[in-house]
Design a protein around this motif. Structure first.
Motif, PDB file in Angstrom:
ATOM      1  N   GLY A 182      84.040  66.781  30.394  1.00 48.87           N
ATOM      2  CA  GLY A 182      84.226  67.081  28.979  1.00 48.87           C
ATOM      3  C   GLY A 182      83.876  68.510  28.636  1.00 48.87           C
ATOM      4  N   GLY A 183      83.217  69.190  29.538  1.00 44.16           N
ATOM      5  CA  GLY A 183      82.898  70.593  29.305  1.00 44.16           C
ATOM      6  C   GLY A 183      81.694  70.818  28.417  1.00 44.16           C
ATOM      7  N   GLY A 184      80.913  69.796  28.153  1.00 44.40           N
ATOM      8  CA  GLY A 184      79.687  69.971  27.372  1.00 44.40           C
ATOM      9  C   GLY A 184      79.768  69.348  25.988  1.00 44.40           C
ATOM     10  N   GLY A 185      80.985  69.182  25.479  1.00 40.76           N
ATOM     11  CA  GLY A 185      81.167  68.485  24.207  1.00 40.76           C
ATOM     12  C   GLY A 185      80.530  69.163  23.007  1.00 40.76           C
ATOM     13  N   LYS A 186      80.573  70.492  22.994  1.00 43.63           N
ATOM     14  CA  LYS A 186      79.952  71.186  21.852  1.00 43.63           C
ATOM     15  C   LYS A 186      80.908  71.213  20.657  1.00 43.63           C
ATOM     16  CE  LYS A 186      76.599  74.368  23.837  1.00 43.63           C
ATOM     17  NZ  LYS A 186      76.660  74.168  25.297  1.00 43.63           N
ATOM     18  N   THR A 187      80.341  71.047  19.478  1.00 40.79           N
ATOM     19  CA  THR A 187      81.111  71.254  18.248  1.00 40.79           C
ATOM     20  C   THR A 187      80.223  72.000  17.255  1.00 40.79           C
ATOM     21  OG1 THR A 187      80.340  69.187  17.260  1.00 40.79           O
ATOM     22  CG2 THR A 187      82.424  69.099  18.468  1.00 40.79           C
ATOM     23  N   ARG A 188      80.811  72.389  16.142  1.00 40.65           N
ATOM     24  CA  ARG A 188      79.997  72.917  15.057  1.00 40.65           C
ATOM     25  C   ARG A 188      80.522  72.375  13.744  1.00 40.65           C
ATOM     26  NH1 ARG A 188      81.760  79.273  14.895  1.00 40.65           N
ATOM     27  NH2 ARG A 188      83.677  79.040  13.692  1.00 40.65           N
ATOM     28  N   ILE A 189      79.719  72.518  12.717  1.00 42.33           N
ATOM     29  CA  ILE A 189      80.138  72.059  11.394  1.00 42.33           C
ATOM     30  C   ILE A 189      80.607  73.281  10.616  1.00 42.33           C
ATOM     31  CG2 ILE A 189      79.424  70.831   9.311  1.00 42.33           C
ATOM     32  CD1 ILE A 189      79.161  69.123  11.820  1.00 42.33           C
ATOM     33  N   GLU A 190      81.798  73.137  10.026  1.00 42.77           N
ATOM     34  CA  GLU A 190      82.311  74.203   9.170  1.00 42.77           C
ATOM     35  C   GLU A 190      82.445  73.675   7.754  1.00 42.77           C
ATOM     36  OE1 GLU A 190      86.069  75.296  10.810  1.00 42.77           O
ATOM     37  OE2 GLU A 190      85.192  76.604  12.330  1.00 42.77           O
ATOM     38  N   MET A 191      82.277  74.579   6.775  1.00 47.38           N
ATOM     39  CA  MET A 191      82.421  74.167   5.385  1.00 47.38           C
ATOM     40  C   MET A 191      83.563  74.941   4.750  1.00 47.38           C
ATOM     41  SD  MET A 191      79.650  74.317   2.325  1.00 47.38           S
ATOM     42  CE  MET A 191      80.135  75.945   1.817  1.00 47.38           C
ATOM     43  N   GLU A 243      88.312  79.018   0.096  1.00 49.25           N
ATOM     44  CA  GLU A 243      89.350  79.881   0.652  1.00 49.25           C
ATOM     45  C   GLU A 243      89.434  79.788   2.172  1.00 49.25           C
ATOM     46  OE1 GLU A 243      88.243  83.639  -0.867  1.00 49.25           O
ATOM     47  OE2 GLU A 243      89.017  83.191  -2.861  1.00 49.25           O
ATOM     48  N   THR A 244      88.267  79.640   2.791  1.00 49.34           N
ATOM     49  CA  THR A 244      88.292  79.613   4.244  1.00 49.34           C
ATOM     50  C   THR A 244      87.141  78.760   4.774  1.00 49.34           C
ATOM     51  OG1 THR A 244      88.379  80.965   6.239  1.00 49.34           O
ATOM     52  CG2 THR A 244      86.884  81.693   4.523  1.00 49.34           C
ATOM     53  N   TRP A 245      87.098  78.632   6.093  1.00 42.36           N
ATOM     54  CA  TRP A 245      86.071  77.817   6.705  1.00 42.36           C
ATOM     55  C   TRP A 245      84.860  78.670   7.059  1.00 42.36           C
ATOM     56  CZ3 TRP A 245      86.500  72.735   6.496  1.00 42.36           C
ATOM     57  CH2 TRP A 245      87.771  72.186   6.352  1.00 42.36           C
ATOM     58  N   VAL A 246      83.661  78.224   6.658  1.00 42.75           N
ATOM     59  CA  VAL A 246      82.435  78.961   6.935  1.00 42.75           C
ATOM     60  C   VAL A 246      81.584  78.124   7.884  1.00 42.75           C
ATOM     61  CG1 VAL A 246      80.425  80.075   5.932  1.00 42.75           C
ATOM     62  CG2 VAL A 246      82.529  79.843   4.598  1.00 42.75           C
ATOM     63  N   PRO A 247      81.276  78.675   9.076  1.00 42.70           N
ATOM     64  CA  PRO A 247      80.461  77.887  10.002  1.00 42.70           C
ATOM     65  C   PRO A 247      79.062  77.619   9.451  1.00 42.70           C
ATOM     66  CG  PRO A 247      80.931  80.086  10.875  1.00 42.70           C
ATOM     67  CD  PRO A 247      81.744  79.939   9.652  1.00 42.70           C
ATOM     68  N   GLN A 248      78.600  76.399   9.624  1.00 39.73           N
ATOM     69  CA  GLN A 248      77.281  76.009   9.134  1.00 39.73           C
ATOM     70  C   GLN A 248      76.251  75.940  10.257  1.00 39.73           C
ATOM     71  OE1 GLN A 248      76.843  75.094   5.571  1.00 39.73           O
ATOM     72  NE2 GLN A 248      78.684  76.346   5.772  1.00 39.73           N
ATOM     73  N   THR A 249      76.726  75.838  11.486  1.00 41.75           N
ATOM     74  CA  THR A 249      75.802  75.739  12.615  1.00 41.75           C
ATOM     75  C   THR A 249      76.350  76.584  13.757  1.00 41.75           C
ATOM     76  OG1 THR A 249      77.004  73.876  13.540  1.00 41.75           O
ATOM     77  CG2 THR A 249      75.169  73.338  12.109  1.00 41.75           C
ATOM     78  N   ASP A 250      75.544  76.737  14.802  1.00 38.59           N
ATOM     79  CA  ASP A 250      76.056  77.261  16.068  1.00 38.59           C
ATOM     80  C   ASP A 250      76.833  76.143  16.741  1.00 38.59           C
ATOM     81  OD1 ASP A 250      75.004  79.750  15.840  1.00 38.59           O
ATOM     82  OD2 ASP A 250      73.076  79.176  16.741  1.00 38.59           O
ATOM     83  N   TRP A 251      77.369  76.449  17.934  1.00 32.92           N
ATOM     84  CA  TRP A 251      77.976  75.391  18.729  1.00 32.92           C
ATOM     85  C   TRP A 251      76.845  74.517  19.258  1.00 32.92           C
ATOM     86  CZ3 TRP A 251      82.820  75.187  17.727  1.00 32.92           C
ATOM     87  CH2 TRP A 251      83.564  76.348  17.520  1.00 32.92           C
ATOM     88  N   ILE A 252      76.849  73.260  18.893  1.00 31.52           N
ATOM     89  CA  ILE A 252      75.746  72.392  19.308  1.00 31.52           C
ATOM     90  C   ILE A 252      76.277  71.177  20.073  1.00 31.52           C
ATOM     91  CG2 ILE A 252      74.059  72.985  17.544  1.00 31.52           C
ATOM     92  CD1 ILE A 252      75.085  70.531  15.935  1.00 31.52           C
TER      93      ILE A 252
END
Lengths: 412, 357
Positions: free
Chosen positions: A370-379, A383-392
């Motif tokens: 799976g390659g580690g399965g990292k995701t992040r939360i975006e808000m 107008e656009t998507w703002v990352p809320q976290t690092d890749w976790i």
């Protein structure tokens, strides 16, 4: 008779050698058996367009190891038997890397790919326990599984509450169908571990009627709502949230939420909405910018420009960057021609590969497909998507426990 | 000229109730049977494996539905659910260690029991109401499958089928799978061919035409309806189990969802109600034509050098396929089987019937 047949065999072999040397540039082919006409059409046009664009761009830069790449896109209409037909047909044409982007078809092809020793890429679809490379040698669900995604969502909520989830209520609204039911097990395990209260809100397919779930939610008042739905169901959910005065900030969607859904909800109304993702959303992605200037500005794009302004296009770029990068590694490792074996070896050398800032860095190994399965939360900020976290990748021990438990049943 | 009717007379009942009344028909059937037996050596493995094999299994399944819909006249919209029962029971039995021969029979019997149990309740109503109750059965089964991980195999709802073994012989080759499917399809076809000639077949037709008229004749319509449901469910169950054992290799709920039920019904209707050869044609049209047209359209656009968007390319075959169904049903509402019958009738005494005109 024997002499005749052996003579024939020699002749045909020589013929093969001659034609083989004439066609030096035998392309590296990827079998893209997609559902372009039925259930998955919310994402397949963008993803397949990304695949074709990326193949064009790669060929413009000289291909892989001097050989061109080719993506063969075929429709299977989300029907298992047509997916199998596509797989059978293309594998006889020498294709050994397949991608289906459809859970039923991926499930149907999996036993064959395992037996024929061909690579089945199944990012974001198919059975999640296939990340266990010790059981599923030939299946690569590179990217997050739904289990991993759900665990990461909880990891994010935990960050919001400064590491203490004991008084937190988490609602989980989902399609009452294997797709939505999959994360429940892991959410329940985590609820027990972290002490938060998990509330389940099943919604019947296709999610056009959710009023019961949301009015129940108004009474329960969960602090966060994790949503495992697709396409139009997000729009219905947003309407129900407005009606029940549930703020948009509470909504955390699975990765299947795109710009079309945002437009349908209304860009302003969607402000505060969050989603888990394994790719960077938005238009400012280096790879995408390059494709626009090299292909679309010169009229060589593989489809309408509008399709490229979509997070699923970025998802497609990420999936195919991985597929082509693995081919490059295979050539570096074992030279041409690329075989299923060398391709597999190439995939498993991918380390912290993020396709130039396009996605969560992945590290594929022979155990972790799976390659580690990292995701992040975006808000969505309107107008656009703002990352809320690092890749976790949160709670990977818990996720792997579930994976192992499930994958161990495959060979029974 | 083709059928050589000269000298064909049926002077007694035994002779008149033969399956093939005209020798030419029998010869054609024998030829097709021989071709079917030789297919693994003639047909390229791609076509054998991805077209002929599913075609034969689905034909067996469609013949089962034809029994209940074509012969007994009961509209059935939950046929895939019945197939699912058979598939899941057979696989669980096989995983439990039961030999496949018995596992298949267990699958068939389980389907039969559930199918006829449901029919008991459903047969209190008729026609469209019955169709709706069978549809309800489909939804109940869908729900059960998506909500019971112990049946469907974990949270991914996919259940691996053990390697098929018949008569102590493990079957793993393409030709082996094909022969299993072929054998089953031939068996069902022979059963259906003979059904026409039996009292059961005639009773079913009587029930289809008017069930209370049949009752006046002394045919217990309820009993025969249940019998039709039970028999067709048995065929469905074994076909479903074989479909998984020889083609899918694992069972998933999507393989037996409501649209599959509608597809099988379409196979029967396009093929022709209560037509055996029609079922073969109908399955070919519904199951294989989308893939074939897809290949033709993709190949055609490639060789003509047209730059067609992949999405458009995917939708053209659907349009062609839909149009084909409409055109066929416009030309011959009784389906492909009747179309074949028309051609056969035309050629029956050709060219001598032309002399008269």
């Amino acid at each position: 008779m024997n002499q005749l047949t052996s003579a024939l065999a020699v002749i045909s072999m020589m013929g093969g050698l001659i034609t083989g040397s004439q066609v030096m540039a035998e392309p590296f082919k990827v079998g893209v058996c997609y559902d372009l006409s039925k259930a998955y059409t919310f994402a397949t046009p963008q993803v397949s367009q990304a695949a074709m664009d990326l193949a064009k761009l790669t060929n413009m830069k000289g291909g892989i190891g001097g050989e061109p790449v080719e993506v063969i896109v075929r429709d299977h209409g989300n029907e298992p038997q047509r997916g199998i037909e596509c797989y059978n047909r293309l594998s006889r044409e020498g294709v050994f890397v397949f991608d289906t982007l459809s859970t039923p078809v991926s499930l149907a092809i999996l036993p064959r790919a395992m037996q024929d020793e061909r690579i089945l890429m199944q990012s974001l679809v198919g059975r999640g326990d296939a990340v266990d490379g010790t059981v599923f040698d030939w299946v690569y669900p590179v990217g997050p599984t739904y289990w991993g995604q759900a665990a990461n969502d909880i990891g994010y909520i935990k960050q919001l509450h400064d590491g203490d989830l004991s008084d937190v209520k988490v609602g989980y609204i989902y399609f009452d169908y294997p797709f939505g039911q999959e994360p429940i097990e892991i959410l329940e395990t985590l609820a027990e571990k972290e002490g938060f209260e998990l509330l389940l809100y099943p919604v019947p397919l296709p999610g056009s009627d959710q009023s019961g779930a949301w009015s129940k939610m108004r009474r329960d008042k969960p602090d966060h709502v994790i949503s495992w739905m697709l396409g139009g169901a997000h729009v219905v959910a947003s309407k129900e949230m407005q009606r029940n005065r549930i703020p948009m900030e509470k909504y955390i969607s699975v990765n299947w939420l795109n710009e079309v859904d945002i437009a349908n909800i209304g860009a302003k109304a969607a402000t505060g909405l969050k989603r888990g993702t394994n790719v960077v959303g938005g238009l400012d992605v280096p790879l995408r910018t390059e494709i626009i200037s090299e292909l679309y500005d010169t009229g060589q794009g593989s489809g309408p420009l509008a399709n490229t302004q979509d997070v699923y296009y970025n998802t497609g770029l990420a999936m195919y960057s991985i597929i082509f990068e693995a081919a490059r590694r295979a050539v570096e490792l074992e030279g041409l021609p690329i075989t299923a074996q060398s391709y597999k070896a190439g995939l498993e050398t991918l380390e912290k590969y993020d396709a130039n800032g396009l996605m969560a860095p992945i590290t594929v190994t022979s155990e972790d497909h799976g390659g580690g399965g990292k995701t992040r939360i975006e808000m969505w900020d309107g107008e656009t998507w703002v990352p809320q976290t690092d890749w976790i990748s949160a709670y990977s021990d818990v996720v792997w426990e579930v994976v192992k438990e499930s994958s161990s049943k495959y060979e029974e | 000229m083709f059928y050589r009717l000269s000298g064909v007379h049926h002077a007694n009942y035994v002779s008149d109730s033969r399956i093939f009344k005209v020798p030419a028909d029998r010869n054609l059937a024998v030829f097709v049977l021989l071709f079917g037996l030789a297919a693994p050596f003639i047909v390229p493995s791609l076509y054998l494996n991805s077209y002929m094999l599913p075609w034969l299994i689905w034909t067996a399944a469609a013949l089962g539905l034809n029994l209940v819909t074509g012969w007994a006249g009961q509209l059935h919209l939950g046929y895939a659910a019945v197939m699912a029962v058979g598939a899941y029971s057979a696989i669980h039995a096989a995983r439990f260690g039961v030999p496949w021969e018995f596992a298949l029979i267990i699958g068939g019997l389980a389907s039969s029991v559930i199918g006829s149990l449901f029919a008991f309740a459903a047969l209190r109503v008729k026609g469209l109401y019955l169709a709706l109750t069978t549809l309800a059965m489909q939804f109940v089964m869908d729900w059960v499958l998506t909500h019971s991980p112990t049946i469907t195999g974990g949270s991914h709802a996919s259940l691996q089928s053990p390697t098929l073994a018949l008569l102590g012989q493990e079957i793993t080759s393409d030709a082996g799978y094909y022969y299993v499917a072929f054998g089953w399809c031939v068996l069902v076809t022979i059963f259906m061919l003979n059904l026409k000639r039996t009292g059961l077949g005639r009773a079913l037709v009587a029930v289809r035409e008017k069930d209370f008229a049949a009752a006046i004749l002394g045919v217990n319509s309820f009993y025969y309806k249940i019998l039709a449901f039970a028999t067709s469910s048995f065929i469905a169950g074994v076909s479903g189990a074989l479909l998984v054992a020889t083609f899918f290799f694992l069972a998933a709920p999507e393989q037996f969802s409501v649209n599959v039920s509608i597809q099988v019904l379409a196979m029967v209707i396009v093929g022709g109600l209560s037509s055996i050869i029609g079922s073969y044609f109908g399955v070919a049209l519904i199951l294989l034509v989308p893939g074939l047209v897809n290949g033709i359209v993709a190949g055609g656009s490639l060789s003509l050098g047209m730059q067609i968007n992949v999405e458009t390319l995917a939708h053209i075959p659907n349009a062609v396929y839909g149009a084909l169904i409409v055109i066929i049903l416009l030309i011959e509402p009784l389906g492909l089987g009747k179309l074949y019958g028309n051609i056969r009738d035309y050629l029956m005494v050709w060219p001598f019937d032309q002399l008269r005109k």
